[in-house]
Motif scaffolding. Structure first.
Motif, PDB file in Angstrom:
ATOM      1  N   VAL A 140       0.854  -1.190   0.000  1.00 57.17           N
ATOM      2  CA  VAL A 140       0.000   0.000   0.000  1.00 57.17           C
ATOM      3  C   VAL A 140       0.888   1.238   0.000  1.00 57.17           C
ATOM      4  O   VAL A 140       2.104   1.136   0.107  1.00 57.17           O
ATOM      5  N   ASN A 141       0.288   2.398  -0.102  1.00 58.16           N
ATOM      6  CA  ASN A 141       1.053   3.622   0.069  1.00 58.16           C
ATOM      7  C   ASN A 141       0.915   4.114   1.508  1.00 58.16           C
ATOM      8  O   ASN A 141      -0.159   4.034   2.094  1.00 58.16           O
ATOM      9  N   THR A 142       2.024   4.610   2.040  1.00 57.12           N
ATOM     10  CA  THR A 142       2.003   5.200   3.378  1.00 57.12           C
ATOM     11  C   THR A 142       2.426   6.662   3.258  1.00 57.12           C
ATOM     12  O   THR A 142       2.967   7.074   2.235  1.00 57.12           O
ATOM     13  N   PHE A 143       2.202   7.405   4.337  1.00 61.11           N
ATOM     14  CA  PHE A 143       2.354   8.857   4.241  1.00 61.11           C
ATOM     15  C   PHE A 143       3.153   9.394   5.423  1.00 61.11           C
ATOM     16  O   PHE A 143       2.862   9.055   6.565  1.00 61.11           O
ATOM     17  N   ARG A 144       4.146  10.197   5.102  1.00 60.91           N
ATOM     18  CA  ARG A 144       4.906  10.847   6.178  1.00 60.91           C
ATOM     19  C   ARG A 144       5.163  12.287   5.794  1.00 60.91           C
ATOM     20  O   ARG A 144       5.631  12.582   4.701  1.00 60.91           O
ATOM     21  N   TYR A 145       4.854  13.151   6.731  1.00 63.76           N
ATOM     22  CA  TYR A 145       5.060  14.581   6.510  1.00 63.76           C
ATOM     23  C   TYR A 145       6.534  14.880   6.736  1.00 63.76           C
ATOM     24  O   TYR A 145       6.936  15.269   7.831  1.00 63.76           O
ATOM     25  N   GLU A 146       7.333  14.652   5.704  1.00 58.38           N
ATOM     26  CA  GLU A 146       8.780  14.827   5.784  1.00 58.38           C
ATOM     27  C   GLU A 146       9.134  16.307   5.836  1.00 58.38           C
ATOM     28  O   GLU A 146       8.601  17.103   5.056  1.00 58.38           O
ATOM     29  N   THR A 147      10.024  16.650   6.716  1.00 57.48           N
ATOM     30  CA  THR A 147      10.495  18.028   6.705  1.00 57.48           C
ATOM     31  C   THR A 147      11.881  18.112   6.068  1.00 57.48           C
ATOM     32  O   THR A 147      12.311  19.176   5.640  1.00 57.48           O
ATOM     33  N   LYS A 148      12.577  16.962   5.979  1.00 61.78           N
ATOM     34  CA  LYS A 148      13.886  16.953   5.308  1.00 61.78           C
ATOM     35  C   LYS A 148      13.717  17.092   3.796  1.00 61.78           C
ATOM     36  O   LYS A 148      12.635  16.906   3.264  1.00 61.78           O
ATOM     37  N   MET A 149      14.825  17.346   3.106  1.00 65.24           N
ATOM     38  CA  MET A 149      14.774  17.470   1.659  1.00 65.24           C
ATOM     39  C   MET A 149      14.309  16.149   1.046  1.00 65.24           C
ATOM     40  O   MET A 149      14.789  15.085   1.418  1.00 65.24           O
ATOM     41  N   ARG A 151      13.644  13.336  -2.082  1.00 63.45           N
ATOM     42  CA  ARG A 151      14.407  12.820  -3.218  1.00 63.45           C
ATOM     43  C   ARG A 151      13.646  11.594  -3.742  1.00 63.45           C
ATOM     44  O   ARG A 151      13.256  10.723  -2.959  1.00 63.45           O
ATOM     45  N   SER A 152      13.442  11.527  -5.046  1.00 67.06           N
ATOM     46  CA  SER A 152      12.645  10.446  -5.647  1.00 67.06           C
ATOM     47  C   SER A 152      13.025   9.080  -5.101  1.00 67.06           C
ATOM     48  O   SER A 152      14.213   8.738  -5.085  1.00 67.06           O
ATOM     49  N   PHE A 153      12.036   8.300  -4.707  1.00 71.80           N
ATOM     50  CA  PHE A 153      12.185   6.928  -4.230  1.00 71.80           C
ATOM     51  C   PHE A 153      12.873   6.846  -2.861  1.00 71.80           C
ATOM     52  O   PHE A 153      12.676   5.896  -2.121  1.00 71.80           O
ATOM     53  N   ILE A 154      13.724   7.817  -2.540  1.00 70.51           N
ATOM     54  CA  ILE A 154      14.563   7.701  -1.345  1.00 70.51           C
ATOM     55  C   ILE A 154      13.929   8.397  -0.144  1.00 70.51           C
ATOM     56  O   ILE A 154      13.911   7.862   0.962  1.00 70.51           O
ATOM     57  N   ARG A 155      13.419   9.587  -0.367  1.00 69.57           N
ATOM     58  CA  ARG A 155      12.743  10.282   0.737  1.00 69.57           C
ATOM     59  C   ARG A 155      11.551  11.027   0.147  1.00 69.57           C
ATOM     60  O   ARG A 155      11.705  12.085  -0.451  1.00 69.57           O
ATOM     61  N   VAL A 156      10.391  10.385   0.259  1.00 72.75           N
ATOM     62  CA  VAL A 156       9.184  10.974  -0.312  1.00 72.75           C
ATOM     63  C   VAL A 156       8.096  11.030   0.751  1.00 72.75           C
ATOM     64  O   VAL A 156       8.247  10.458   1.835  1.00 72.75           O
ATOM     65  N   ARG A 157       7.040  11.716   0.438  1.00 74.30           N
ATOM     66  CA  ARG A 157       5.969  11.887   1.426  1.00 74.30           C
ATOM     67  C   ARG A 157       4.836  10.889   1.227  1.00 74.30           C
ATOM     68  O   ARG A 157       4.100  10.598   2.157  1.00 74.30           O
ATOM     69  N   GLU A 158       4.676  10.407   0.008  1.00 75.50           N
ATOM     70  CA  GLU A 158       3.784   9.272  -0.237  1.00 75.50           C
ATOM     71  C   GLU A 158       4.685   8.130  -0.662  1.00 75.50           C
ATOM     72  O   GLU A 158       5.394   8.232  -1.674  1.00 75.50           O
ATOM     73  N   ILE A 159       4.679   7.065   0.115  1.00 79.53           N
ATOM     74  CA  ILE A 159       5.675   6.002  -0.035  1.00 79.53           C
ATOM     75  C   ILE A 159       4.998   4.710  -0.466  1.00 79.53           C
ATOM     76  O   ILE A 159       4.083   4.231   0.217  1.00 79.53           O
ATOM     77  N   HIS A 160       5.443   4.138  -1.554  1.00 84.58           N
ATOM     78  CA  HIS A 160       4.958   2.814  -1.941  1.00 84.58           C
ATOM     79  C   HIS A 160       5.633   1.798  -1.021  1.00 84.58           C
ATOM     80  O   HIS A 160       6.859   1.716  -0.985  1.00 84.58           O
ATOM     81  N   PHE A 161       4.831   1.025  -0.298  1.00 82.59           N
ATOM     82  CA  PHE A 161       5.322   0.339   0.901  1.00 82.59           C
ATOM     83  C   PHE A 161       4.837  -1.098   0.956  1.00 82.59           C
ATOM     84  O   PHE A 161       3.685  -1.407   0.648  1.00 82.59           O
ATOM     85  N   PHE A 162       5.742  -1.989   1.350  1.00 83.22           N
ATOM     86  CA  PHE A 162       5.386  -3.367   1.670  1.00 83.22           C
ATOM     87  C   PHE A 162       5.493  -3.534   3.174  1.00 83.22           C
ATOM     88  O   PHE A 162       6.483  -3.107   3.765  1.00 83.22           O
ATOM     89  N   GLU A 163       4.489  -4.161   3.783  1.00 86.34           N
ATOM     90  CA  GLU A 163       4.601  -4.415   5.222  1.00 86.34           C
ATOM     91  C   GLU A 163       3.984  -5.773   5.552  1.00 86.34           C
ATOM     92  O   GLU A 163       2.844  -6.050   5.214  1.00 86.34           O
ATOM     93  N   ALA A 164       4.791  -6.622   6.204  1.00 82.21           N
ATOM     94  CA  ALA A 164       4.297  -7.908   6.688  1.00 82.21           C
ATOM     95  C   ALA A 164       4.085  -7.791   8.185  1.00 82.21           C
ATOM     96  O   ALA A 164       4.894  -7.170   8.887  1.00 82.21           O
ATOM     97  N   HIS A 165       2.979  -8.341   8.650  1.00 77.42           N
ATOM     98  CA  HIS A 165       2.656  -8.324  10.089  1.00 77.42           C
ATOM     99  C   HIS A 165       2.290  -9.740  10.510  1.00 77.42           C
ATOM    100  O   HIS A 165       1.412 -10.348   9.889  1.00 77.42           O
ATOM    101  N   THR A 166       2.945 -10.219  11.546  1.00 83.55           N
ATOM    102  CA  THR A 166       2.677 -11.592  11.971  1.00 83.55           C
ATOM    103  C   THR A 166       2.409 -11.671  13.467  1.00 83.55           C
ATOM    104  O   THR A 166       2.868 -10.835  14.242  1.00 83.55           O
ATOM    105  N   CYS A 167       1.646 -12.697  13.848  1.00 80.24           N
ATOM    106  CA  CYS A 167       1.372 -12.996  15.264  1.00 80.24           C
ATOM    107  C   CYS A 167       1.756 -14.448  15.534  1.00 80.24           C
ATOM    108  O   CYS A 167       1.461 -15.327  14.707  1.00 80.24           O
ATOM    109  N   HIS A 168       2.357 -14.688  16.681  1.00 80.61           N
ATOM    110  CA  HIS A 168       2.841 -16.022  17.022  1.00 80.61           C
ATOM    111  C   HIS A 168       2.488 -16.368  18.462  1.00 80.61           C
ATOM    112  O   HIS A 168       2.192 -15.489  19.265  1.00 80.61           O
ATOM    113  N   ASP A 169       2.604 -17.667  18.754  1.00 74.89           N
ATOM    114  CA  ASP A 169       2.222 -18.083  20.098  1.00 74.89           C
ATOM    115  C   ASP A 169       3.377 -18.032  21.095  1.00 74.89           C
ATOM    116  O   ASP A 169       3.180 -18.315  22.275  1.00 74.89           O
TER     117      ASP A 169
END
Lengths: 486, 486
Positions: A140-149, A151-169
């Motif tokens: 999904v895309n995630t969003f961060r209000y970056e205040t730093k400079m 740069r394409s793909f490296i530091r953006v405010r709308e980020i194309h993102f992969f995230e895995a979330h797991t639960c274990h016993d």
């Protein structure tokens, strides 16, 4: 084509400018969108991203993860349940305060990452030990209000993102998951021809809410490290506030142990940075939108025949399973070569009247600028071989970057001497564990603590090596890395 | 399994309740997310959506559209450039007003659709007639602050959305695009086994900013129409305020003619509604996440052998290119049948010791509840045939729904009589064009104007038919449809 006809001079020795230019001229990203740091994915850039996504999906599916897709917006009330997590993100989330003309009762935030969106639902999905492990991921895309400079793909405010979330016993099962994540990273890194290091972050640099964080870092030609991804052990830090508990086989309720694994479009930034050269980008064959571009050499009176043969070749190679672009534009071949070099197509195929007579085509490799004649009768095998060779060459280059980019140093003196000699990169050394020493080392080397390198992909252990703290000289077997980072 | 063991009674004759229940029990969507109308895509639901997306991508790619991906957030200043468009959306957009702890200088809105995100960039991409046609599409989520009651897939606040945006050098070329869009819809509708009508909307119901809108409507079992998609002719309505102009071959600058085509996750809502029954949903074979589910019949002492053979069967059929689920759970076959019926897997394969001996398997069709013995030696052909037959059966059902769901009526009297007789659906009739008559018709029939049906998929023409206005009796050849709509 004569050099002087080239429209822009790419000079990788000036990396920062080169990077911005090459993203533009290769048409990877459109940066003129009227919000800083929110770029438009162009057709070519998006094709690359989708190839990368498909590799990630393949690895996640093969390891029993289910793909899900959670809402973008998170109620403030859910976001606030884990204290460290809020502190980590408070300054960089976007807030939705109005729907239509109404002020919302509860403000909503755009996900900066999805723990606080997913975990209220995980608490409904996880009831019994039979529901575990729960292994999910989303792209999904995630969003961060970056205040730093930005740069394409490296530091953006709308980020194309992969995230895995797991639960274990149990904690042990969660640790196993983290080792699996490392092995997924290894496969992704291999297919993308990316050099990477697994480095456990120091406590002061771990993810907001994590027990520990393993960073996945690459080394850019600027000699700065770029974090490509991160893997987190949460233990019960989130399952407690979000009430994710299960009935164990012992009949008692327990909180789930959780992990996450994230990667982003930075993978593309790294590919551009690591493999590009003064002619443009070089796309690793496994993610190249087009693995081959066919350039018909149109001689007088024979143009139609050549074009027809080129179309036949495209058809043949497409059916063989290759990704093919036929450039039929009415421009000179030299100009076409230039355009596809910039875009980094691994192999250019030239086909002209004489090739057709002889039953050959010319393969021109983007990585080595070599040319060879290929028999049409042996096309499939030769095409596969050529792609394999380029893949190997790019992997070798990637490995060399890490091999030459990390140096073990014993003392502050040696470190400053080494850096003074013109070499730059990741400094590896011993550290006693004292903050004072860490600060002295950072200051003397003008680098920051990257963290503790992992011994290997599989063991989950940190590298140990007897030595003396770089600053105070006390004996210790703790190994650390320092670098400049993006 | 005995009826009384079933956990929930699905009764499609009570459509509204049935729909909500079946979405739940089939695990298509998780509705317990803490924001109304923003649901979680479950693994099963998301797999279906991805299959639908891949069919849309296939058709768009084959017609020369490029996939792009524009930012989610749109500055208020860009959004306000086309006056009708703002009016249409003002009451239903989400506003981002803060980044971190700062109030933003210019508020940003979450795209309700992407015209105002894309067109400032199109004005940079389109310079010359050689840049045209520009044919793009994206698959993203859009956001609408719905105040009406929400319903999974049908009316939600975060919408999984397909949108194609094109620019052309003339009105005629843009009209051709619209006919191409209709033919894409025809292919998508066919693969999804969805009945649909192309109905040009009356002026008062067209898209905000459009010159005209063709709605793509399906008829749900509730006898209400559901808009699945829409195709819009913009002419120069957006290119003027967004300054999208090109240098023509005449050396003059002209504004581009634009079209758009949108479809959404409602396609899934329609499939659920149209094809489901009292046993659950029925997935059309081309988008079924699993086309076959294998249920091993585990007899005493032979369980291991059967399981092994079932795994071999899965492997074989996967290699044949089918999507296969093997249900290895330690529960009774009856319970497994029930679960997969609810989820609508087109064919259940049963394999037990006697089947293995005889070299057969049992195919049980979800749509007709029929069973047949299949020779393993002829498996591939039989499996393909069975999927084809189910596809044809579902298409036939879809066609029947439209055929029986639309009735031509000459007068208000006939219309009210027909509706009084118990039949319900779409009323087709003549209309003189006067608003007073339209209002009288809507009131008498308790339905609203759906619009003017198109003659066919290809011609771009409205259906014409000599008759008399349903209300005032004046002669006219204008045909209209009235319905209740979601």
């Amino acid at each position: 084509m004569a050099e002087d006809e080239r429209k822009i001079v790419l000079d990788k020795s000036n990396f920062s400018e080169w990077y911005n230019d090459v993203v533009d001229v290769a048409g990877l990203s459109e940066k003129r969108y009227p919000i800083k740091g929110m770029n438009v994915w162009t057709p070519y850039g998006w094709k690359i991203m989708q190839k990368v996504d498909s590799i990630i999906r393949r690895e996640c599916d093969a390891t029993g993860h289910d793909e899900v897709h959670f809402p973008l917006l998170i109620p403030k009330t859910e976001f606030q349940k884990e204290a460290d997590h809020i502190k980590g993100f408070d300054a960089e989330v976007y807030w939705v305060t109005h729907g239509g003309l109404n002020e919302l009762d509860i403000p909503l935030l755009l996900r900066p990452t999805s723990e606080t969106a997913m975990y209220p639902i995980f608490s409904l999905w996880v009831r019994s030990h039979k529901d575990l492990p729960l292994k999910t991921y989303q792209i999904v895309n995630t969003f961060r209000y970056e205040t730093k400079m930005t740069r394409s793909f490296i530091r953006v405010r709308e980020i194309h993102f992969f995230e895995a979330h797991t639960c274990h016993d149990s904690f042990e099962e969660a640790e196993k998951q983290i080792r699996e994540d490392c092995s997924i990273m290894d496969k992704v890194g291999s297919d993308l021809c990316l050099p990477y290091l697994l480095v456990k972050r120091p406590d002061w640099d771990k993810f907001a809410g994590a027990v520990y964080t393993i960073g996945v870092d690459t080394l850019m030609p600027s000699k700065k490290t770029l974090q490509l991804g991160s893997i987190h052990q949460y233990k019960e830090n989130f399952s407690k506030p979000y009430d994710i508990k299960f009935e164990g086989s012992d009949g008692e309720f327990h909180f789930a142990h959780q992990t996450t694994y994230g990667m982003s479009e930075r993978l593309i930034g790294a590919i551009v940075g690591v493999h590009g050269d003064d002619k443009g980008v070089i796309m690793p064959p496994k993610i190249a939108p087009f693995q081959f571009v066919i350039i018909p050499i149109l001689a007088k009176n024979k143009s139609e025949m050549v074009l027809e043969e080129a179309r036949k070749l495209r058809q043949e190679m497409t059916e063989m399973g290759f990704r093919i672009k036929l450039d039929e534009r009415d421009t000179r071949p030299g100009s076409k070569h230039y355009d596809w070099e910039i875009k980094g197509v691994p192999i250019r195929i030239e086909i002209g009247p004489r090739d057709i007579e002889k039953g050959t085509v010319v393969f021109a490799r983007r990585d080595l600028s070599t040319k060879s004649f290929i028999e049409r009768s042996d096309l499939k095998a030769q095409a596969e071989k050529a792609l394999d060779e380029i893949h190997s060459e790019l992997r070798k280059r990637a490995d060399d970057i890490v091999d030459n980019g990390v140096k073990m140093v014993d003392s502050l003196d040696d470190g400053t001497k080494l850096l003074g000699s013109g070499w730059d990169g990741i400094i590896k050394t011993n550290w006693c564990g004292e903050m004072d020493c860490a600060q002295a080392m950072e200051k003397a080397l003008d680098k920051t603590f990257l963290g503790f390198p992992m011994k290997d992909v599989d063991s989950g252990e940190e590298e140990k090596h007897s030595g003396n703290c770089m600053n105070c000289g006390r004996p210790t077997d703790t190994v650390v890395m320092l670098s400049k980072s993006y």
